[in-house]
Design an enzyme around this catalytic site. Structure first.
Site, PDB file in Angstrom:
ATOM      1  N   ARG A 163       0.876  -1.315  -0.107  1.00 50.56           N
ATOM      2  CA  ARG A 163       0.014   0.052  -0.116  1.00 50.56           C
ATOM      3  C   ARG A 163       0.831   1.245  -0.214  1.00 50.56           C
ATOM      4  NH1 ARG A 163      -2.717  -3.694   1.543  1.00 50.56           N
ATOM      5  NH2 ARG A 163      -0.788  -4.350   2.736  1.00 50.56           N
ATOM      6  N   THR A 164       1.915   1.209   0.796  1.00 46.56           N
ATOM      7  CA  THR A 164       2.504   2.581   1.047  1.00 46.56           C
ATOM      8  C   THR A 164       3.204   2.950  -0.137  1.00 46.56           C
ATOM      9  OG1 THR A 164       2.939   1.995   3.354  1.00 46.56           O
ATOM     10  CG2 THR A 164       4.388   3.706   2.565  1.00 46.56           C
ATOM     11  N   LYS A 177      25.175  -5.957  -3.156  1.00 43.22           N
ATOM     12  CA  LYS A 177      26.633  -5.870  -3.275  1.00 43.22           C
ATOM     13  C   LYS A 177      27.212  -5.433  -1.844  1.00 43.22           C
ATOM     14  CE  LYS A 177      26.485  -5.179  -8.146  1.00 43.22           C
ATOM     15  NZ  LYS A 177      26.640  -4.197  -9.002  1.00 43.22           N
ATOM     16  N   ARG A 227      11.894   3.352   3.025  1.00 41.55           N
ATOM     17  CA  ARG A 227      11.515   2.324   4.230  1.00 41.55           C
ATOM     18  C   ARG A 227      12.731   1.518   4.322  1.00 41.55           C
ATOM     19  NH1 ARG A 227       6.135  -1.254   4.365  1.00 41.55           N
ATOM     20  NH2 ARG A 227       5.538   0.727   4.768  1.00 41.55           N
ATOM     21  N   HIS A 248       6.124   5.557  11.240  1.00 41.29           N
ATOM     22  CA  HIS A 248       5.439   5.695   9.932  1.00 41.29           C
ATOM     23  C   HIS A 248       4.612   6.799   9.921  1.00 41.29           C
ATOM     24  CE1 HIS A 248       4.136   4.601   6.297  1.00 41.29           C
ATOM     25  NE2 HIS A 248       3.792   3.128   6.387  1.00 41.29           N
TER      26      HIS A 248
END
Lengths: 315, 153
Positions: free
Chosen positions: A59-60, A88, A109, A137
């Protein structure tokens, strides 16, 4: 000074926003919704949103992408760190510096608490925290507060229950920090092992009336105007039997609604697993899908405010 | 100071006397200041010395070492009522009362292991003092509230 003080502003923590700021964002979101599509489509034209998702998201990320598309802008980014230079061993710092060159605003995020704060120190362009470990959040909390405001007409005076995983749920902390700016009563309902982290609510306990319970008691239920449900994460329990024991206790089904106020609103940041019975979806009490829709509109408004000096032609 | 105490606090020619340390904390202070005695200089530690000011106190005397500002910051967290006396040629040339700074940079790590400041990124820890009376700290990155015992342990 710019008329719009959200212009080029980072969104790292909801604590960086006052009650007036939040109310202003809600008003701007209302205004934004009324704009014609062609006008919206000019607000982000030629601009790029860069997203970096070091943890899964549906959703975000999609709501930010969709919001940016509605503004006429584009989105680029990484959703799977395994197929990028991160695999890497590239540091977050280097990845942010590079993304900063390719985009006008960065949505991040990351599994570490404080990651967005660190990124904001490095990037010249604004950082939007889309989840920093179990810390915060903030845009989820903004859309949660906006949803409450739209559905109840006001936030002050409400009694709000938050149930589920309160220890690790970052949405819970941002929501509590946001609610602390209003005059509300909050009931926290969780198993003891998933109770709220005291070290993360120390500063808001003076402003926010918090009461803690281990069960969704009938006496609590009948007081609530809002029940905010979060997922109890199986993986947090060292003993699976312990999980089985508690998971049903917090399930929201028709028996919960029967014991609640007739106009209780059920919210959930999603994704849900089985903590809300699907039959609740059909009731007028279920507002979690509306919440997701409000989320896109509020995020589009935030992007508009961040990217434009005076998008709503204020004088 | 009574005569019996004078025996414990032999005068030093050059160095630092840390006085009024909270009783029982001297060994932690030595550890956190990195004073090991490996350089061969004389270190005198006195524990549970009777004191008019704080009932009982610890005292540390370190010859040929002059505490830096970072050390003072550490000491402020470990024992905020301690005093630092800088001695040169047997004379007290500076007496410092310790005050908690507003921000402590790169001295203590945030105790939250999931904090970005504990990751492999190149970050200087940054801990703000939000309550100087009760010594409540807050990590500037992860925003967790930190109590003094979390840092010392």
């Amino acid at each position: 000074m710019s008329l719009n003080h959200f212009y080029k502003k980072d969104i790292v923590s909801i604590n960086d926003f006052s009650r007036d700021d939040l109310n202003r964002i809600f008003k701007y979101t209302d205004n934004f919704k009324l704009l014609d599509h062609s006008i919206k489509g000019e607000l982000g034209k030629g601009r790029t949103l860069g997203y970096l998702f070091y943890e899964p998201s549906t959703r975000t990320r999609m709501s930010f992408e969709s919001a940016m598309a509605s503004l006429g802008g584009s989105s680029i980014g990484i959703v799977d760190s395994k197929i990028s230079s991160i695999e890497k061993g590239e540091s977050l710092a280097d990845t942010i510096r590079i993304m900063d060159m390719y985009s006008d605003v960065i949505v991040l995020r990351h599994p570490f608490d404080g990651s967005s704060k660190f990124a904001a120190e490095l990037a010249e362009n604004p950082i939007i925290n889309a989840g920093s470990g179990s810390e915060e959040h903030p845009t989820q909390a903004m859309l949660d507060l906006y949803t409450i405001f739209k559905e109840k007409g006001n936030i002050d005076g409400l009694v709000i229950g938050i149930v589920g995983d309160l220890k690790y749920g970052r949405t819970v902390y941002s929501l509590l920090y946001g609610l602390a700016k209003y005059d509300v009563n909050v009931y926290l309902i969780s198993p003891p092992s998933l109770a709220i982290r005291k070290e993360s609510v120390y500063e808001i306990e003076k402003n926010l009336k918090l009461k803690e319970y281990n069960y969704l008691y009938d006496d609590v239920l009948k007081k609530l105007d809002i029940l905010y449900v979060t997922r109890i994460q199986k993986e947090r329990f060292p003993d699976i039997q312990e999980y089985e024991k508690v998971k049903g206790t917090y399930k929201v089904d028709s028996s919960v609604l029967e014991k609640s106020k007739i106009d209780i609103s059920i919210m959930h940041p999603l994704p849900r697993v089985d903590e809300i019975d699907y039959r609740i979806d059909e009731t007028k009490n279920a507002i979690y899908f509306k919440q997701a829709r409000y989320g896109k509109e509020l995020r589009a408004t935030l992007l508009t405010l961040i990217l434009n000096e005076n998008p709503f032609n204020e004088e | 100071m009574s005569e019996s105490n004078q025996l414990l606090v032999r005068r030093i020619r050059n160095g630092t006397v840390i006085d009024h340390i909270e009783a029982g904390k001297a060994l932690i202070v030595l550890n956190k200041l990195g004073i090991t005695g490996k350089d061969g200089d004389i270190i005198t530690v006195a524990l549970n010395v009777p004191s008019n000011k704080i009932f009982k106190k610890d005292i540390i005397k370190v010859e040929n070492k002059f505490l830096e500002q970072d050390d003072t910051n550490k000491l402020a967290l470990l024992s905020p009522n301690a005093t630092i006396n800088i001695i040169k040629e047997y004379r007290l040339i500076e007496k410092r009362n310790i005050g908690l700074p507003d921000v402590i940079v790169d001295i203590f790590k945030c105790p939250n292991l999931r904090c970005i400041s504990n990751s492999e990124e190149n970050i200087h820890s940054n801990i703000r003092v939000i309550d100087k009376k009760d010594i409540i700290l807050k990590c500037s990155y992860c925003s967790r509230i930190i109590k003094i015992n979390d840092l010392v342990s």
